[in-house]
Design a protein around this motif. Structure first.
Motif, PDB file in Angstrom:
ATOM      1  N   PHE A 243      48.559  37.694  36.921  1.00 14.73           N
ATOM      2  CA  PHE A 243      47.756  38.782  36.199  1.00 14.73           C
ATOM      3  C   PHE A 243      47.763  39.737  36.553  1.00 14.73           C
ATOM      4  CE2 PHE A 243      45.431  34.923  38.462  1.00 14.73           C
ATOM      5  CZ  PHE A 243      45.600  33.613  37.230  1.00 14.73           C
ATOM      6  N   GLY A 244      48.832  40.451  36.569  1.00 16.23           N
ATOM      7  CA  GLY A 244      49.746  41.800  37.070  1.00 16.23           C
ATOM      8  C   GLY A 244      49.954  41.560  38.203  1.00 16.23           C
ATOM      9  N   MET A 351      45.719  44.713  36.870  1.00 15.87           N
ATOM     10  CA  MET A 351      44.539  43.635  37.447  1.00 15.87           C
ATOM     11  C   MET A 351      44.417  43.485  36.300  1.00 15.87           C
ATOM     12  SD  MET A 351      42.479  42.062  40.445  1.00 15.87           S
ATOM     13  CE  MET A 351      41.634  40.930  39.588  1.00 15.87           C
ATOM     14  N   ARG A 352      44.093  42.291  35.008  1.00 11.51           N
ATOM     15  CA  ARG A 352      43.544  41.399  34.115  1.00 11.51           C
ATOM     16  C   ARG A 352      42.503  42.587  33.339  1.00 11.51           C
ATOM     17  NH1 ARG A 352      39.858  38.116  38.032  1.00 11.51           N
ATOM     18  NH2 ARG A 352      41.396  37.166  39.157  1.00 11.51           N
ATOM     19  N   SER A 353      43.935  42.697  32.158  1.00 11.50           N
ATOM     20  CA  SER A 353      43.304  44.022  30.792  1.00 11.50           C
ATOM     21  C   SER A 353      43.323  45.408  31.943  1.00 11.50           C
ATOM     22  CB  SER A 353      41.632  42.906  30.973  1.00 11.50           C
ATOM     23  OG  SER A 353      41.931  42.455  30.418  1.00 11.50           O
ATOM     24  N   TYR A 441      41.606  45.553  23.087  1.00  8.79           N
ATOM     25  CA  TYR A 441      42.378  46.005  23.959  1.00  8.79           C
ATOM     26  C   TYR A 441      43.184  45.959  23.232  1.00  8.79           C
ATOM     27  CZ  TYR A 441      45.936  45.029  27.501  1.00  8.79           C
ATOM     28  OH  TYR A 441      46.944  45.490  29.064  1.00  8.79           O
ATOM     29  N   ALA A 507      55.234  40.792  31.698  1.00 13.37           N
ATOM     30  CA  ALA A 507      54.847  40.106  31.115  1.00 13.37           C
ATOM     31  C   ALA A 507      53.237  40.399  31.303  1.00 13.37           C
ATOM     32  CB  ALA A 507      54.838  38.379  31.521  1.00 13.37           C
ATOM     33  N   GLY A 509      50.363  43.881  29.422  1.00  9.35           N
ATOM     34  CA  GLY A 509      49.850  44.569  28.124  1.00  9.35           C
ATOM     35  C   GLY A 509      49.734  43.910  27.570  1.00  9.35           C
TER      36      GLY A 509
HETATM   37 MO1  MOS Z   1      48.626  42.198  33.453  1.00  8.51          MO
HETATM   38  S1  MOS Z   1      47.262  42.576  34.181  1.00  8.51           S
HETATM   39  O1  MOS Z   1      48.920  43.669  32.460  1.00  8.51           O
HETATM   40  O2  MOS Z   1      49.498  41.495  33.879  1.00  8.51           O
END
Ligand code: MOS
Length: 760
Positions: A243-244, A351-353, A441, A507, A509
């Protein structure tokens, strides 16, 4: 077979193929990095700082050294030969040293290595630091924080969107709202902990670590150790959630590599859940000041958005989501500004988006407030301000299906039954509210390279250092190869997650499918060209003399439109080859060829989103029903309907899963998640999964995903807009808007828990 989890594909959608790694995962055969056996490992345990700001004056290691089985203790006194690395240059943070300066609570100050995990754990508790302590600044409002304009200090954000004279437009607007919103600290909390296992063979290092960017980590670790990057291999075949948080190098990796080198023995670290809150990144708390101006007919004339984001003392980390929020409606004039607020914290990160999540929450809440002030239905308000042109530079959208998403979601939801009056709908003791918000997004595409091997029996192997972080990367990469080579998905072996393979971007964005599938497509097309050439130039083959343009690959054959075909085996035989293997580098439009060399060196550039001659976004509409108990103010979310369009969808099953999961995360953001910080000590309080609130099954009822067909030939050769981080955007605003509709109470600070409604 079609079911809710595997929707029947519509136009420009691929089949709902089951994940090719699903069985491996559920049977325990998928090796996550810390599962990978290494010979005779020693075990590392981290010691982290109890203070947030100050200095280690003394470090008493006698007790720790006395524990039987202790092999080594790394501290600031014996790790000085690790090279410095700066935030933004291969690292997620500049706070890399084990001391003696302390810049955040939970900074790693010692690494204890022992024969067993138990001995290392016991010895870690025997490391006794003596600190000189200074009063730390925790967050907004704390004494001692400093503030900077992001355009002055963040290289990626030198220019933030501006259009026209927003002050004048707002001053002259018949209807204006002027509101502030807040979002809290959040931590990714992937199920898989932060782990690192390092093993040396001579001067070659292998790192087993869950990573969203194996080439970045390989190059970063090599730099810290001062060795040739080609001597470092990073293996990350599966990632148990990220998740980032696993996208950038963090301090532990080089420390474990150094420990393994000093001992000449593999060393394994599995950090604790609590340590994960401070040794990796997190989502910073944000504040927003938004002003919108509109004419009485609902047409927006001005948008001003000033954001504030907390970062660490040394690092200018910022998401600056105004870059995207400023593009998405016909705002008229736009003014944006972003401020970085430095506190004594670990450096935040993606983090997530990112970057949209906190900014779109704020904008989509403000849009609801404006619709209400105008007396307009919130969907109709968005329709009036829908646009195929960004207000920033009047650039066209490559494609945009926002209102189609709203229309399909509204029909499925039954939005027309909504009584516009807040607080008007009641079912027994429950107040019922409907809310909506836009999900958006930016479409990112990065450079990538791939190697593909085809055998005459129709089996293929695809190699690309993409990352399986639960996104379905193995499967969609395999699908692209199967499609272009005319073979079954079951005949494709996919190898990813290893820095020995050709490079792929981080991995992050949501670019993986777009970038990796574009590279695989290009590589497979080289194989196609060779096969076509061999078939048409044969003296005697069935396709001799044909035009290659009339050929395709189908059912392990080179096939012509009229049904004539020649088997792979026959063509291979004539070519005199056992296999055909090709390697290709894909560089998206807008990047220089150098982008691939940079990627090999762990440096990444991506295109898309708000940058470029066309703006590129995946979009969606999310409609939610909430129920708020009239007396206790308990908040429930009985249903969410989301409709999404994102160019070509490679696999309706993996897409459905990502979009559904995203909306569940949105529930989490709206109602549950927050990392609490003690303002006196700048320490996280709820650094465990018992106290860090996330939704469980009982909190999630109906989540309906509608896939909307969309075709976009501009975004990248695969025609794919990333959507892994799409559905998480907007949900929090939709829920907040629904709570307002149910109760008439507007809460502008996430998460919205019942005590906030009771106090209102
Ligand atoms: Mo996502 S937060 O761009 O891994």
């Amino acid at each position: 077979m079609a079911n809710a989890a595997a929707p029947t594909p519509k136009a420009n959608m691929g089949p709902a193929a089951p994940r090719i790694d699903a069985r491996l995962k559920v049977t325990g055969q998928a090796h996550y990095p810390s599962d990978t056996p290494v010979g005779n490992p020693a075990f590392a345990v981290l010691v982290t700082s109890a203070i947030a700001r100050g200095r280690i004056e003394r470090l008493d290691l006698d007790g720790a050294r006395a524990v039987p089985g202790v092999l080594d203790i790394l501290t600031h006194e014996n790790t000085g030969d690790l090279n410095d690395v700066k935030f933004g240059h291969g690292s997620g943070t500049s706070i890399e040293d084990l001391g003696p300066e302390i810049q955040q609570a939970g900074q790693i100050i010692a690494v204890v290595v022992a024969d067993t995990f138990e001995a290392a754990t016991e010895a870690a508790s025997g490391v006794k630091p003596a600190y000189s302590e200074q009063t730390p600044s925790a967050t907004f409002g704390s004494q001692g924080v400093t503030q900077e304009d992001a355009t002055k200090v963040s290289p990626q954000h030198k220019h933030l969107p501006q259009a026209g004279d927003a002050e004048a437009a707002l001053a002259g607007a018949p209807v204006v709202i002027d509101v502030e919103y807040e979002t809290p600290t959040q931590h990714h909390n992937p199920m898989e902990l932060f782990t690192t296992t390092c093993a040396w063979t001579g001067d070659r290092l292998t790192v087993y670590e869950p990573s969203q960017f194996v080439y970045g980590l390989k190059n970063g670790v090599a730099h810290r150790l001062g060795i040739d990057p080609d001597k470092v291999r990073v293996v990350s075949s599966y990632v148990g959630g990220a998740f980032g948080s696993k996208g950038t190098m963090t301090p532990r990796t080089a420390m474990i590599a150094l420990a393994a080198r000093r001992l000449n023995r593999p060393v394994k670290l599995v950090a604790t859940r609590a340590q994960g809150f401070t040794i990796a990144t997190y989502r910073a708390e944000t504040r927003h000041h938004i002003r919108l101006g509109a004419a009485r007919d609902g047409k927006l004339v001005g948008y001003s958005h000033e954001g504030f984001e907390v970062s660490s003392r040394p690092d200018a980390y910022v998401v600056a989501g105004v870059e995207d929020s400023a593009q998405i409606y016909a705002f008229g004039a736009v003014a944006t500004k972003v401020n970085i607020v430095h506190a004594d914290r670990n450096t935040p990160g993606y983090m997530r988006s990112p970057p949209v999540v906190p900014y779109i929450y704020a904008l989509e809440s403000a849009m609801d407030e404006m619709a209400q002030k105008l007396g307009m239905d919130p969907i109709e308000f968005r329709r009036v301000n829908d646009t195929m042109t960004s207000p920033i530079g009047n650039r066209p959208y490559s494609s945009r299906s926002l209102m189609t998403c709203y229309d399909q979601a509204a029909a499925a939801f039954g939005w027309k039954d909504r009584n516009p009056q807040p607080g008007s709908t009641r079912d027994g003791d429950w107040l019922v509210g409907y809310g909506c918000a836009t999900a958006v997004y930016p479409t990112h595409t990065g450079p990538a390279a791939a190697r593909v091997r085809l055998k005459p029996n129709g089996e293929a192997r695809v190699q690309i250092a993409a990352h399986e972080i639960g996104n379905g990367a193995y499967t969609v990469i395999g699908q692209m190869a199967a499609e272009r080579l005319g073979i079954d998905l079951a005949s494709v072996t996919v190898e990813i997650g290893d820095s020995r393979l050709p490079p792929a971007p981080v991995a992050g964005g949501s670019n993986t499918t777009a970038s990796s599938c574009s590279a695989v497509l290009k590589t497979c097309d080289l194989i196609r060209a060779r096969l076509f050439h061999a078939a048409v130039t044969a003296n005697d083959g069935p396709l001799a003399g044909r035009s290659a343009d009339d050929l395709t690959l189908r059912d392990v054959q080179i096939a012509a439109n009229d049904g004539t075909g020649e088997s792979f085996a026959d063509v291979f035989k004539r070519m005199g080859v056992a296999i055909i293997e090709e390697y290709a580098e894909f560089v998206p439009n807008g990047l220089k060829p150098q982008a691939i060399a940079d990627l090999y060196a762990g440096k990444l550039a991506m295109v898309g989103g708000s940058h470029g001659e066309k703006v590129m976004y995946a979009m969606g509409a999310e409609l939610v029903e909430v129920r708020v108990h009239a007396l206790t103010r308990e908040i429930r979310v009985p249903r969410i309907v989301g409709a999404f369009a994102a160019g070509r969808l490679m696999n309706t099953r993996t897409v459905h899963s990502q979009l559904m999961g995203g909306m569940i995360w949105g529930i989490s953001s709206a109602l549950h998640e927050a990392t609490e910080i003690d303002p006196r000590y700048a320490r996280y309080v709820n650094d465990n999964l018992a106290d860090y609130m996330i939704p469980v099954n009982a909190d999630v009822d109906q989540v309906q995903v509608i896939l909307v067909s969309e075709v976009d030939h501009d975004v990248n050769p695969a025609g794919v807009k990333g959507l892994g981080e799409l559905a998480n955007v907007g949900t929090a605003a939709a829920i907040a808007n629904a709570i307002h509709h149910a109760t008439g109470i507007r809460i502008r600070k996430l998460p919205i828990r019942l005590e906030k409604l009771l106090q209102a």
